[in-house]
Design a protein around this motif. Structure first.
Motif, PDB file in Angstrom:
ATOM      1  N   UNK A  40       0.827  -1.204   0.000  1.00 12.82           N
ATOM      2  CA  UNK A  40       0.000   0.000   0.000  1.00 12.82           C
ATOM      3  C   UNK A  40       0.867   1.262   0.000  1.00 12.82           C
ATOM      4  N   UNK A  41       1.890   1.296   0.837  1.00 13.66           N
ATOM      5  CA  UNK A  41       2.761   2.473   0.875  1.00 13.66           C
ATOM      6  C   UNK A  41       3.434   2.697  -0.473  1.00 13.66           C
ATOM      7  N   UNK A  42       3.876   1.616  -1.116  1.00 11.68           N
ATOM      8  CA  UNK A  42       4.534   1.735  -2.423  1.00 11.68           C
ATOM      9  C   UNK A  42       3.564   2.231  -3.491  1.00 11.68           C
ATOM     10  N   UNK A  43       2.303   1.788  -3.411  1.00  9.55           N
ATOM     11  CA  UNK A  43       1.293   2.226  -4.386  1.00  9.55           C
ATOM     12  C   UNK A  43       1.062   3.724  -4.266  1.00  9.55           C
ATOM     13  N   UNK A  44       0.902   4.213  -3.029  1.00 11.68           N
ATOM     14  CA  UNK A  44       0.703   5.648  -2.825  1.00 11.68           C
ATOM     15  C   UNK A  44       1.945   6.421  -3.274  1.00 11.68           C
ATOM     16  N   UNK A  45       3.115   5.898  -2.895  1.00 12.45           N
ATOM     17  CA  UNK A  45       4.366   6.575  -3.251  1.00 12.45           C
ATOM     18  C   UNK A  45       4.548   6.675  -4.763  1.00 12.45           C
ATOM     19  N   UNK A  46       4.115   5.660  -5.480  1.00 13.87           N
ATOM     20  CA  UNK A  46       4.292   5.646  -6.944  1.00 13.87           C
ATOM     21  C   UNK A  46       3.481   6.744  -7.630  1.00 13.87           C
ATOM     22  N   UNK A  47       2.417   7.199  -6.990  1.00 10.40           N
ATOM     23  CA  UNK A  47       1.609   8.283  -7.561  1.00 10.40           C
ATOM     24  C   UNK A  47       2.201   9.662  -7.263  1.00 10.40           C
ATOM     25  N   UNK A  99       2.979   9.071   5.698  1.00 10.43           N
ATOM     26  CA  UNK A  99       3.534   9.803   6.830  1.00 10.43           C
ATOM     27  C   UNK A  99       4.999   9.395   6.980  1.00 10.43           C
ATOM     28  N   UNK A 100       5.687   9.986   7.940  1.00  4.07           N
ATOM     29  CA  UNK A 100       7.064   9.568   8.208  1.00  4.07           C
ATOM     30  C   UNK A 100       7.107   8.097   8.617  1.00  4.07           C
ATOM     31  N   UNK A 101       6.042   7.610   9.240  1.00  4.39           N
ATOM     32  CA  UNK A 101       5.995   6.203   9.654  1.00  4.39           C
ATOM     33  C   UNK A 101       5.831   5.280   8.457  1.00  4.39           C
ATOM     34  N   UNK A 102       4.851   5.570   7.584  1.00  9.09           N
ATOM     35  CA  UNK A 102       4.588   4.655   6.461  1.00  9.09           C
ATOM     36  C   UNK A 102       5.722   4.649   5.446  1.00  9.09           C
ATOM     37  N   UNK A 103       6.565   5.680   5.456  1.00 15.02           N
ATOM     38  CA  UNK A 103       7.720   5.646   4.546  1.00 15.02           C
ATOM     39  C   UNK A 103       8.689   4.530   4.925  1.00 15.02           C
ATOM     40  N   UNK A 104       8.649   4.073   6.176  1.00 11.32           N
ATOM     41  CA  UNK A 104       9.473   2.940   6.595  1.00 11.32           C
ATOM     42  C   UNK A 104       8.893   1.604   6.117  1.00 11.32           C
TER      43      UNK A 104
END
Length: 354
Positions: A40-47, A99-104
């Motif tokens: 999920x974090x990677x999907x959001x980050x890719x956008x 957030x700073x947390x989900x980036x981990x």
């Protein structure tokens, strides 16, 4: 009496709420595992910006993801501040961001806790936790009670387990080493040669030498480990047994080695370290947790949890308070030491033979 009864009743209700919260802490961990497995974090980050649930769902590797289920998982993770949810003023779909947390949790990032999270929440690693009460009653090794053999033996016959474990250790080594390189620059400045005891295939020593080219690096581990080690500039590999002999150098480096062992074994390792370094100018650089049972630091609660991790996953190891470190160091021949804080869960303990 009525006032006291009201106070007692309120305290009891709060106690009930606390126990229920602790009882279901595993659900937080499982929700995090779900987010990592679904990327999920990677999907959001890719956008490159916050996105809707439908956009998240479209990025999941499934022909028919359950958006209702996804929404409920995300609701908890937003509540825990892992992700952020932004309702739209025009009535449009809520947007979910990092957030700073989900980036981990980013699996494609250089600094990620995703492999460790997957390891700690794998059934193989969760099973020993169910043996804690047996360890209190009987003593012994929790991992062995759960799986019939100790963790290193289990890894040697189970390639999938071994990969999960090694991936987790590799990810934690990356950000720990970043903290060490940035927070301990002066400590390496006067070291001409350095031996990394239990250094695996040499990646840690390679990073130290890369940042400190004047150092002659020696990566030391069991023969069957170093035989697969790649070549690194300025690093030589030596196979052996730290309980028997350690290669000579100006200083010894050990990262997350001693917490795997009981006090008696740590003293043996330290005595061999003392033989390996110069009597007057040598030092041992230990990267380990220093427990603060009453501390209020950001990692102090996690330190106490890691001590229980050592019951669940090690073969008799433990995390130690400063007093416990002092005792082990003195018995191992290092009467003088200092503790240096770095931006990490662990600290650096510099120990000197005189």
């Amino acid at each position: 009496m009525e006032g006291k009864e009201a106070v007692d009743e309120g305290a009891m209700i709060q106690g009930q709420a606390d126990i229920l919260q602790y009882m279901f802490h595993f659900a937080d961990s499982m929700a995090l595992k779900c987010a990592v497995e679904l990327r999920i974090a990677d999907i959001i980050h890719s956008h490159g910006c916050p996105i809707t649930l439908s956009q998240i769902a479209s990025g999941i590797d499934s022909p028919s993801p359950d958006i209702s289920c996804l929404a409920r998982v995300m609701r908890l993770l937003v509540r825990k501040k892992i992700f952020v949810a932004s309702p739209q003023s025009d009535g449009g779909d809520t947007l979910y961001g990092l957030t700073h947390s989900s980036r981990w949790l980013l699996q494609d990032a250089e600094m990620s806790l995703a492999p460790m999270l997957l390891m700690e929440n794998h059934p193989w690693f969760l099973a020993p936790w169910h043996c804690l009460s047996r360890c209190v009653k009987e003593g012994g090794i929790a991992f062995e009670k759960a799986h019939g053999r100790q963790i290193w033996d289990f890894a040697s016959i189970n390639p999938e387990f071994n990969k999960i474990f090694n991936d987790a250790m590799e990810c934690t080594a990356k950000f720990t080493m970043r903290a060490i390189i940035s927070g301990y620059k002066e400590g390496f400045g006067c070291v001409g040669s350095l031996v990394d005891v239990g250094g695996g295939t040499g990646g840690v020593m390679a990073e130290i030498v890369n940042a400190n080219p004047h150092i002659k690096g020696i990566n030391f581990d069991l023969p069957h480990v170093v035989v697969t080690a790649p070549e690194y500039p300025g690093v030589c590999h030596i196979g052996g047994d730290m309980f028997k002999d350690i290669p000579k150098a100006d200083a010894v480096f050990m990262k997350w080695i001693m917490h795997d062992w009981g006090d008696e074994d740590c003293v043996k390792i330290l005595k061999n370290c003392r033989k390996a370094i110069p009597e007057k100018s040598g030092k041992v650089i230990i990267v380990e947790l220093v427990l603060q049972p009453d501390g209020e630091g950001m990692f102090d609660n996690t330190g106490l949890v890691f001590d229980l991790v050592m019951i669940a996953h090690s073969s008799g190891g433990k995390e130690r308070t400063e007093l416990q470190w002092k005792k082990v160091l003195e018995e191992g021949g290092f009467p003088r030491y200092k503790i240096l804080k770095i931006p990490a869960l662990q600290s650096i303990i510099e120990a000197y033979p005189e």
